[in-house]
Design a protein around this motif. Structure first.
Motif, PDB file in Angstrom:
ATOM      1  N   GLU A   8       0.829  -1.202   0.000  1.00  0.00           N
ATOM      2  CA  GLU A   8       0.000   0.000   0.000  1.00  0.00           C
ATOM      3  C   GLU A   8       0.869   1.260   0.000  1.00  0.00           C
ATOM      4  O   GLU A   8       0.564   2.234  -0.694  1.00  0.00           O
ATOM      5  N   LEU A   9       1.944   1.232   0.776  1.00  0.00           N
ATOM      6  CA  LEU A   9       2.841   2.383   0.822  1.00  0.00           C
ATOM      7  C   LEU A   9       3.549   2.578  -0.514  1.00  0.00           C
ATOM      8  O   LEU A   9       3.623   3.699  -1.039  1.00  0.00           O
ATOM      9  N   LEU A  10       4.071   1.501  -1.086  1.00  0.00           N
ATOM     10  CA  LEU A  10       4.794   1.610  -2.355  1.00  0.00           C
ATOM     11  C   LEU A  10       3.915   2.174  -3.463  1.00  0.00           C
ATOM     12  O   LEU A  10       4.383   2.927  -4.319  1.00  0.00           O
ATOM     13  N   GLU A  11       2.647   1.817  -3.454  1.00  0.00           N
ATOM     14  CA  GLU A  11       1.736   2.320  -4.480  1.00  0.00           C
ATOM     15  C   GLU A  11       1.565   3.833  -4.407  1.00  0.00           C
ATOM     16  O   GLU A  11       1.274   4.481  -5.418  1.00  0.00           O
ATOM     17  N   LYS A  12       1.760   4.397  -3.236  1.00  0.00           N
ATOM     18  CA  LYS A  12       1.577   5.837  -3.059  1.00  0.00           C
ATOM     19  C   LYS A  12       2.834   6.633  -3.410  1.00  0.00           C
ATOM     20  O   LYS A  12       2.756   7.854  -3.584  1.00  0.00           O
ATOM     21  N   LEU A  13       3.977   5.960  -3.492  1.00  0.00           N
ATOM     22  CA  LEU A  13       5.251   6.662  -3.656  1.00  0.00           C
ATOM     23  C   LEU A  13       5.536   6.963  -5.119  1.00  0.00           C
ATOM     24  O   LEU A  13       5.162   6.204  -6.011  1.00  0.00           O
ATOM     25  N   PRO A  14       6.247   8.064  -5.401  1.00  0.00           N
ATOM     26  CA  PRO A  14       6.670   8.341  -6.764  1.00  0.00           C
ATOM     27  C   PRO A  14       7.745   7.357  -7.208  1.00  0.00           C
ATOM     28  O   PRO A  14       8.351   6.643  -6.389  1.00  0.00           O
ATOM     29  N   GLU A  15       8.007   7.335  -8.502  1.00  0.00           N
ATOM     30  CA  GLU A  15       8.916   6.340  -9.071  1.00  0.00           C
ATOM     31  C   GLU A  15      10.309   6.416  -8.461  1.00  0.00           C
ATOM     32  O   GLU A  15      10.948   5.387  -8.220  1.00  0.00           O
ATOM     33  N   VAL A  16      10.806   7.634  -8.202  1.00  0.00           N
ATOM     34  CA  VAL A  16      12.166   7.760  -7.689  1.00  0.00           C
ATOM     35  C   VAL A  16      12.310   7.068  -6.334  1.00  0.00           C
ATOM     36  O   VAL A  16      13.340   6.430  -6.050  1.00  0.00           O
ATOM     37  N   ALA A  17      11.267   7.139  -5.498  1.00  0.00           N
ATOM     38  CA  ALA A  17      11.316   6.477  -4.195  1.00  0.00           C
ATOM     39  C   ALA A  17      11.188   4.967  -4.345  1.00  0.00           C
ATOM     40  O   ALA A  17      11.884   4.201  -3.669  1.00  0.00           O
ATOM     41  N   ARG A  18      10.318   4.518  -5.245  1.00  0.00           N
ATOM     42  CA  ARG A  18      10.161   3.077  -5.452  1.00  0.00           C
ATOM     43  C   ARG A  18      11.448   2.466  -5.997  1.00  0.00           C
ATOM     44  O   ARG A  18      11.848   1.364  -5.588  1.00  0.00           O
ATOM     45  N   ASP A  73       6.024  34.832  21.732  1.00  0.00           N
ATOM     46  CA  ASP A  73       4.906  34.318  22.524  1.00  0.00           C
ATOM     47  C   ASP A  73       3.592  35.034  22.233  1.00  0.00           C
ATOM     48  O   ASP A  73       2.522  34.448  22.387  1.00  0.00           O
ATOM     49  N   GLU A  74       3.667  36.306  21.810  1.00  0.00           N
ATOM     50  CA  GLU A  74       2.430  37.069  21.661  1.00  0.00           C
ATOM     51  C   GLU A  74       1.536  36.563  20.529  1.00  0.00           C
ATOM     52  O   GLU A  74       0.363  36.924  20.443  1.00  0.00           O
ATOM     53  N   VAL A  75       2.063  35.716  19.646  1.00  0.00           N
ATOM     54  CA  VAL A  75       1.234  35.176  18.568  1.00  0.00           C
ATOM     55  C   VAL A  75       0.959  33.692  18.762  1.00  0.00           C
ATOM     56  O   VAL A  75       0.459  33.021  17.865  1.00  0.00           O
ATOM     57  N   ALA A  76       1.268  33.149  19.924  1.00  0.00           N
ATOM     58  CA  ALA A  76       1.218  31.700  20.128  1.00  0.00           C
ATOM     59  C   ALA A  76      -0.093  31.225  20.770  1.00  0.00           C
ATOM     60  O   ALA A  76      -0.094  30.345  21.618  1.00  0.00           O
ATOM     61  N   ASP A  77      -1.220  31.831  20.381  1.00  0.00           N
ATOM     62  CA  ASP A  77      -2.530  31.362  20.843  1.00  0.00           C
ATOM     63  C   ASP A  77      -2.605  31.232  22.363  1.00  0.00           C
ATOM     64  O   ASP A  77      -3.032  30.212  22.902  1.00  0.00           O
ATOM     65  N   GLY A  78      -2.178  32.276  23.034  1.00  0.00           N
ATOM     66  CA  GLY A  78      -2.270  32.251  24.496  1.00  0.00           C
ATOM     67  C   GLY A  78      -1.412  31.184  25.137  1.00  0.00           C
ATOM     68  O   GLY A  78      -1.760  30.662  26.188  1.00  0.00           O
ATOM     69  N   PHE A  79      -0.308  30.836  24.497  1.00  0.00           N
ATOM     70  CA  PHE A  79       0.669  29.883  25.015  1.00  0.00           C
ATOM     71  C   PHE A  79       0.154  28.451  25.075  1.00  0.00           C
ATOM     72  O   PHE A  79       0.761  27.597  25.691  1.00  0.00           O
ATOM     73  N   THR A  80      -0.990  28.163  24.441  1.00  0.00           N
ATOM     74  CA  THR A  80      -1.530  26.806  24.528  1.00  0.00           C
ATOM     75  C   THR A  80      -0.859  25.853  23.547  1.00  0.00           C
ATOM     76  O   THR A  80      -0.978  24.636  23.703  1.00  0.00           O
ATOM     77  N   GLU A  81      -0.198  26.364  22.533  1.00  0.00           N
ATOM     78  CA  GLU A  81       0.502  25.545  21.539  1.00  0.00           C
ATOM     79  C   GLU A  81      -0.364  24.405  21.000  1.00  0.00           C
ATOM     80  O   GLU A  81      -0.030  23.225  21.152  1.00  0.00           O
ATOM     81  N   PRO A  82      -1.490  24.713  20.372  1.00  0.00           N
ATOM     82  CA  PRO A  82      -2.335  23.630  19.853  1.00  0.00           C
ATOM     83  C   PRO A  82      -1.618  22.841  18.760  1.00  0.00           C
ATOM     84  O   PRO A  82      -0.765  23.365  18.042  1.00  0.00           O
ATOM     85  N   ASP A  83      -1.986  21.583  18.646  1.00  0.00           N
ATOM     86  CA  ASP A  83      -1.392  20.717  17.634  1.00  0.00           C
ATOM     87  C   ASP A  83      -1.965  21.011  16.250  1.00  0.00           C
ATOM     88  O   ASP A  83      -3.144  21.318  16.087  1.00  0.00           O
ATOM     89  N   MET A  84      -1.084  20.877  15.267  1.00  0.00           N
ATOM     90  CA  MET A  84      -1.483  20.874  13.866  1.00  0.00           C
ATOM     91  C   MET A  84      -1.514  19.426  13.381  1.00  0.00           C
ATOM     92  O   MET A  84      -0.838  18.558  13.948  1.00  0.00           O
ATOM     93  N   VAL A  85      -2.274  19.167  12.340  1.00  0.00           N
ATOM     94  CA  VAL A  85      -2.371  17.831  11.767  1.00  0.00           C
ATOM     95  C   VAL A  85      -1.511  17.780  10.509  1.00  0.00           C
ATOM     96  O   VAL A  85      -1.732  18.539   9.565  1.00  0.00           O
ATOM     97  N   LEU A  86      -0.542  16.875  10.499  1.00  0.00           N
ATOM     98  CA  LEU A  86       0.379  16.746   9.376  1.00  0.00           C
ATOM     99  C   LEU A  86       0.094  15.443   8.636  1.00  0.00           C
ATOM    100  O   LEU A  86       0.120  14.358   9.241  1.00  0.00           O
ATOM    101  N   THR A  87      -0.180  15.552   7.346  1.00  0.00           N
ATOM    102  CA  THR A  87      -0.424  14.372   6.514  1.00  0.00           C
ATOM    103  C   THR A  87       0.594  14.348   5.384  1.00  0.00           C
ATOM    104  O   THR A  87       0.944  15.397   4.828  1.00  0.00           O
ATOM    105  N   PRO A  88       1.085  13.177   5.028  1.00  0.00           N
ATOM    106  CA  PRO A  88       2.152  13.104   4.027  1.00  0.00           C
ATOM    107  C   PRO A  88       1.679  13.489   2.632  1.00  0.00           C
ATOM    108  O   PRO A  88       0.609  13.071   2.188  1.00  0.00           O
ATOM    109  N   ASP A  89       2.477  14.294   1.959  1.00  0.00           N
ATOM    110  CA  ASP A  89       2.308  14.547   0.527  1.00  0.00           C
ATOM    111  C   ASP A  89       3.223  13.543  -0.169  1.00  0.00           C
ATOM    112  O   ASP A  89       4.415  13.775  -0.331  1.00  0.00           O
ATOM    113  N   PHE A  90       2.668  12.405  -0.543  1.00  0.00           N
ATOM    114  CA  PHE A  90       3.489  11.306  -1.048  1.00  0.00           C
ATOM    115  C   PHE A  90       4.227  11.660  -2.335  1.00  0.00           C
ATOM    116  O   PHE A  90       5.247  11.054  -2.649  1.00  0.00           O
ATOM    117  N   SER A  91       3.743  12.664  -3.074  1.00  0.00           N
ATOM    118  CA  SER A  91       4.430  13.061  -4.297  1.00  0.00           C
ATOM    119  C   SER A  91       5.814  13.627  -4.015  1.00  0.00           C
ATOM    120  O   SER A  91       6.665  13.688  -4.907  1.00  0.00           O
TER     121      SER A  91
END
Length: 456
Positions: A8-18, A73-91
């Protein structure tokens, strides 16, 4: 890792990675994004875990960090440091061929927990600007040039940077632009750059010796802005690794050596119609279109507001010196390398404008986004340029901010550019850069100690 996961992983990868993985198991995957400085941030995980994990989290505070490691710190959402969601761009998956094991690098898309693109992530800023072109039925094309220095190892910040030792046993010499023998002095590093690039699927259009001692220029072929920014992000990592193999540092500082030229990231721009695929800068008879003039006019009018992105550090402004191969104003000219904006000799289909102001120390995503934004505003507002300049533009007055503080002021004053790049991005970027600037002002330089200690 199960065979199903592998397939499943290999099918998502570009040719150079495969191709790289043929007959190998994936030991590790580097899940990375570029921060405001263009530094790779993220997580490394075993290949098996990566294949099973569709996303992971990073705190949004990685975009609030200065180059010294401090936090806005003044732009850091009140110091709560919320998580971002990171998803792979397989290309973007590509090998990291300098590692001891079988490692892939994968750039990740960044969204908040509601599924919205994080507005201050540099790659998202560039995607935003490209999308604005697409909404107008246009597709921007860029061709970047990368200049950098190979230097002797330097572990003491108080010591001046020196050129590298060449194979002749002498240090690299300056004023040897386009010299083949000068490049051969550090040919082993260049060989590794070529070899790594081939494994990674990165295409190099050419490598040449620039005017500085140990200064190299690497040209990339024209193409999609996001793809080329990804490649420059990868190239910076790879070039540093190739240099370290041979007891050499690679530096992308704008002005690393006193008395030598600075390192630029020139960007060639053209725009094609999504409907016809033709360059909108040229008429069918080969003449220049009004859009070409509007693009140049937009760059001239709005470039001062984005200098803070093209020249992001206090050192960046040392590059803008007359007669040192860097522009000092926003004049434009035909085949004139003394102007900030140059129209190279070309066939009508390849008509383009070269922005010579960005330094190689800028984040490639932000440098390209900023440059494209200026041209886009010109197209929208139908901005007219000045007359082309035919003489030596170094004889004219400087039209470039003298320092980072002035540049940030110009960014905050241009609301059109802020809306184009994203107001939230500009707010975060300005806060981080103001903090960096204030940190620098606390440092007392050797020049000050030498000339002011006992004389004033």
């Amino acid at each position: 890792m199960s065979s199903n996961s592998v397939n499943e992983l290999l099918e998502k990868l570009p040719e150079v990675a495969r191709t790289y993985l043929e007959g190998r198991a994936i030991d590790e995957v580097e899940c990375i994004v570029a921060d405001l400085a263009g530094i790779a941030r993220g997580k490394a995980m075993p290949g098996g875990k990566f294949a099973r994990q569709p996303f992971f989290y990073l705190p949004n505070s990685i975009f609030f960090q200065t180059i010294t490691g401090d936090w806005a710190d003044e732009v850091a959402d009140g110091f709560t440091e919320p998580d971002m969601v990171l998803t792979p761009d397989f290309s973007t998956a590509t090998p990291a061929p300098w590692t001891a094991d079988t490692t892939l690098q994968v750039i990740h898309d960044i969204k908040d927990q509601a599924g919205n693109p994080v507005p201050f992530a540099p790659r998202n800023v560039l995607k935003r600007v490209v999308a604005l072109y697409n909404e107008m039925g246009l597709d921007p094309i860029v061709a970047p040039e990368m200049e950098f220095y190979l230097v002797a190892p330097n572990t003491d910040p108080a010591r001046e940077i020196e050129p590298p030792m060449g194979r002749s046993g002498r240090r690299a010499a300056a004023r040897q632009a386009y010299s083949m023998s000068a490049v051969d002095e550090y040919g082993k590093v260049i060989d590794d750059i070529y070899d790594f690039a081939e494994v990674m699927g990165l295409e190099i259009d050419g490598i040449l010796q620039e005017g500085g001692a140990g200064q190299i220029e690497l040209n990339l072929r024209h193409g999609d802005p996001v793809k080329l920014a990804d490649e420059m992000f990868f190239f910076k990592r790879m070039i540093r690794e190739a240099a370290l193999r041979h007891d050499t540092y690679a530096t992308f500082m704008a002005k690393p050596i006193e008395g030598e030229p600075g390192s630029a990231m020139h960007i060639h721009h053209s725009v094609v119609s999504l409907k016809t695929g033709e360059n909108i800068f040229s008429n069918p008879d080969g003449s220049e279109t009004p859009e070409f003039m509007h693009f140049i006019g937009g760059m001239q009018r709005n470039m001062p507001a984005v200098i803070a992105l093209l020249a992001p550090y206090v050192n960046s402004y040392r590059r803008y010196v007359p007669d040192f191969a860097a522009p000092i104003n926003l004049e434009w000219g035909r085949d004139n390398r003394t102007t900030g904006l140059r129209v190279p000799v070309s066939e009508p289909a390849a008509r383009r404008v070269e922005n010579r102001l960005p330094g190689m120390d800028c984040n490639p995503y932000l440098g390209i986004a900023a440059s494209l934004a200026c041209g886009l505003v010109g197209l929208i507002e139908k901005t007219g340029p000045s007359d082309p300049f035919a003489g030596d533009a170094y004889q004219l007055q400087s039209g470039v901010p003298r320092g980072l503080g002035d540049a940030l002021g110009l960014l905050s004053a241009n609301k059109t550019i802020q809306r184009t790049l994203g107001e939230e991005f500009c707010r975060v970027y300005s806060a981080v850069k103001e903090l960096e600037h204030n940190e620098f002002l606390q440092v007392i330089s050797p020049w000050e100690r030498q000339h002011l200690l006992l004389n004033v």
